[in-house]
Design an enzyme around this catalytic site. Structure first.
Site, PDB file in Angstrom:
ATOM      1  N   ARG A   1       0.337  -0.602   0.239  1.00 51.12           N
ATOM      2  CA  ARG A   1       0.194   0.690  -0.353  1.00 51.12           C
ATOM      3  C   ARG A   1       0.666   1.838  -0.083  1.00 51.12           C
ATOM      4  O   ARG A   1       1.698   1.107   1.064  1.00 51.12           O
ATOM      5  CB  ARG A   1      -1.279   0.187   1.275  1.00 51.12           C
ATOM      6  CG  ARG A   1      -2.203  -1.533   1.029  1.00 51.12           C
ATOM      7  CD  ARG A   1      -2.817  -0.423  -0.069  1.00 51.12           C
ATOM      8  NE  ARG A   1      -3.575  -2.079  -0.578  1.00 51.12           N
ATOM      9  CZ  ARG A   1      -4.536  -2.605  -1.484  1.00 51.12           C
ATOM     10  NH1 ARG A   1      -3.305  -2.671  -1.277  1.00 51.12           N
ATOM     11  NH2 ARG A   1      -5.492  -3.037  -0.685  1.00 51.12           N
TER      12      ARG A   1
ATOM     13  N   GLU B   1       5.444  13.092  -7.326  1.00 54.30           N
ATOM     14  CA  GLU B   1       7.088  13.853  -6.436  1.00 54.30           C
ATOM     15  C   GLU B   1       8.578  13.076  -6.496  1.00 54.30           C
ATOM     16  O   GLU B   1       8.794  12.994  -6.795  1.00 54.30           O
ATOM     17  CB  GLU B   1       6.992  14.706  -4.632  1.00 54.30           C
ATOM     18  CG  GLU B   1       6.187  13.035  -4.131  1.00 54.30           C
ATOM     19  CD  GLU B   1       5.965  13.160  -2.509  1.00 54.30           C
ATOM     20  OE1 GLU B   1       6.943  14.608  -2.462  1.00 54.30           O
ATOM     21  OE2 GLU B   1       5.178  13.004  -1.871  1.00 54.30           O
TER      22      GLU B   1
ATOM     23  N   HIS C   1       0.560   0.132 -10.522  1.00 49.49           N
ATOM     24  CA  HIS C   1      -0.520  -0.863  -9.766  1.00 49.49           C
ATOM     25  C   HIS C   1      -0.008  -2.717 -10.170  1.00 49.49           C
ATOM     26  O   HIS C   1      -1.988  -2.006 -10.043  1.00 49.49           O
ATOM     27  CB  HIS C   1      -1.905  -0.176  -8.811  1.00 49.49           C
ATOM     28  CG  HIS C   1      -2.523  -0.720  -8.016  1.00 49.49           C
ATOM     29  ND1 HIS C   1      -3.292  -0.229  -6.831  1.00 49.49           N
ATOM     30  CD2 HIS C   1      -1.766  -1.936  -6.901  1.00 49.49           C
ATOM     31  CE1 HIS C   1      -3.838  -1.368  -6.317  1.00 49.49           C
ATOM     32  NE2 HIS C   1      -2.608  -2.077  -6.170  1.00 49.49           N
TER      33      HIS C   1
END
Length: 392
Positions: free
Chosen positions: A231, A260, A272
């Site tokens: 996660r 960033e 993902h």
């Protein structure tokens, strides 16, 4: 006829396990009995009273308001382990990419296009800027030894790595699945201080959010490589970027892209991809469908994140009723259930009641049909959340 609403595209191999003579499946459907979901955002959704369960074709449930649904007696299922191999393989790829700068090397070689016969010599001359260490003989720290973490640990052993694992909630099943060469640490610091590579495999909770931060990084070895396919919130991006800039951390490989992070050449972000294999999607769908069927047809709960595992081995009595009662975990509930049924002159053929934190769930098999009056009496008991009869 049970009605199932799908919020995402669900594997047809999984959906085929719903008998079409007793199930209707559609994206747009009125008054569904259950919902099948993958990544669709369910926070803020207004679920009708007809919904009894939500099946998540995957392990993470951050997109589902589990506590809110529990208060309504809606059981939320997930599919732990169904996509474990897919994630494990990507984690191993992440380990390799963290060591060997293959992505940067590929981009550099692509820049040689148009140089024709010079390319082989230029490639040979430039390869020295892409040197990286081997995995063999290095130490991997695995935080979380569930289905995925255990598989990662075992594969790393097979690759010749030393492995240290940490999991304060290590199950007997997971422990038995671990290679005997995996060492278990009693503390996170025992992993942080000894590992050349660290991979995290824990859910995101209040306790784990931002667990990879300036404080924990300070205890790690210089040049540590961090892999996060669990996660995004487990890693404090600002702290890791500062550690990457100082050289304390050599690289970060993550499945969770962020503005960033994309600006740092020591970070590789993937979109993902952890469970993005056809095999994992099929496995998760098949498992989620079976969980919903067991619940809707028999009231049984397996792999729920908000209600306890509960099942009766006996079949529902012929011409009988199975009562599925979601209730608060407070004293005297069972006595009240049996009193209501006794007053209605109904014989209890079997019963089980399990609890999980503040919630509990009972299955009560009754000879004969339970009519509306005792059902209403059960629903009126203080602490009862939902009563559902299943008639045989």
């Amino acid at each position: 006829m049970y009605k199932i609403q799908t919020l995402n595209k669900i594997s047809s191999i999984g959906l085929e396990n719903f008998p079409r003579d007793s199930y209707e499946i559609a994206t747009d459907i009125n008054n569904p009995d259950a919902i099948l979901v993958r990544s669709a955002e369910m926070h803020g959704m207004d679920l009708g009273d007809s919904v009894k369960a939500v099946g998540r074709a995957g392990a993470g449930v951050n997109n589902i308001p589990c506590e809110e649904l529990a208060a309504k007696g809606i059981v939320v299922f997930n599919t732990p382990g169904a996509n474990a191999n897919a994630v494990k393989e990507l984690v191993i790829l992440g380990l390799l990419l963290s060591s060997r700068p293959a992505v940067a090397a590929n981009k550099w070689v692509a820049g040689l296009a148009g140089k024709g016969d010079e390319i082989p010599a230029l490639a040979e001359k430039g390869k020295s800027q892409f040197v990286g260490p081997e995995l063999k003989g290095k130490t991997l720290g695995v935080i979380g030894l569930g289905a995925i973490g255990a598989m990662v640990a075992n594969t790393a052993i097979a690759l010749g790595m030393n492995v240290i694992g940490y999991d304060p909630f290590l199950s007997v099943k997971a422990a038995l699945s671990l290679d005997r060469n995996v060492k278990i640490s009693d503390t996170l610091e025992g992993v942080y201080t000894k590992s050349d590579y660290i991979t995290v495999h824990v859910p995101q909770t209040n306790d784990t959010k931002g667990m990879i931060n300036a404080s924990s990084i300070k205890t790690m070895k210089d040049g540590v490589r961090i892999i996060n396919f669990a996660r995004g919130g487990l890693v404090n991006n600002a702290d890791v970027l500062a550690a990457l800039a100082s050289g304390k951390v050599a690289s970060l490989i993550t499945d969770f892209a962020d503005e960033e992070l994309l600006k740092c050449d020591k970070v590789i972000c993937l979109p993902h991809l952890g469970a993005s294999t056809p095999e994992a999607e099929d496995n998760c769908a098949v498992m989620a469908v079976q969980e919903l069927r067991d619940f809707l047809e028999f009231g049984e709960i397996r792999n729920s994140v908000n209600f306890p595992k509960t099942f009766l081995n006996e079949e529902i009595p012929a011409n009988g009723t199975r009562l599925c009662i979601a209730h608060k975990n407070i004293p005297n509930m069972i006595a009240q259930f049996t009193t209501v049924l006794g007053n209605a002159k109904l014989n209890i053929a079997g019963m089980v009641d399990q609890n999980k934190n503040d919630l509990a769930y009972a299955l009560i098999d009754v000879d004969g049909k339970v009519e509306d009056e005792p059902l209403k009496a059960l629903e009126a008991i203080d602490g009862v959340i939902k009563v559902r009869p299943i008639y045989n």
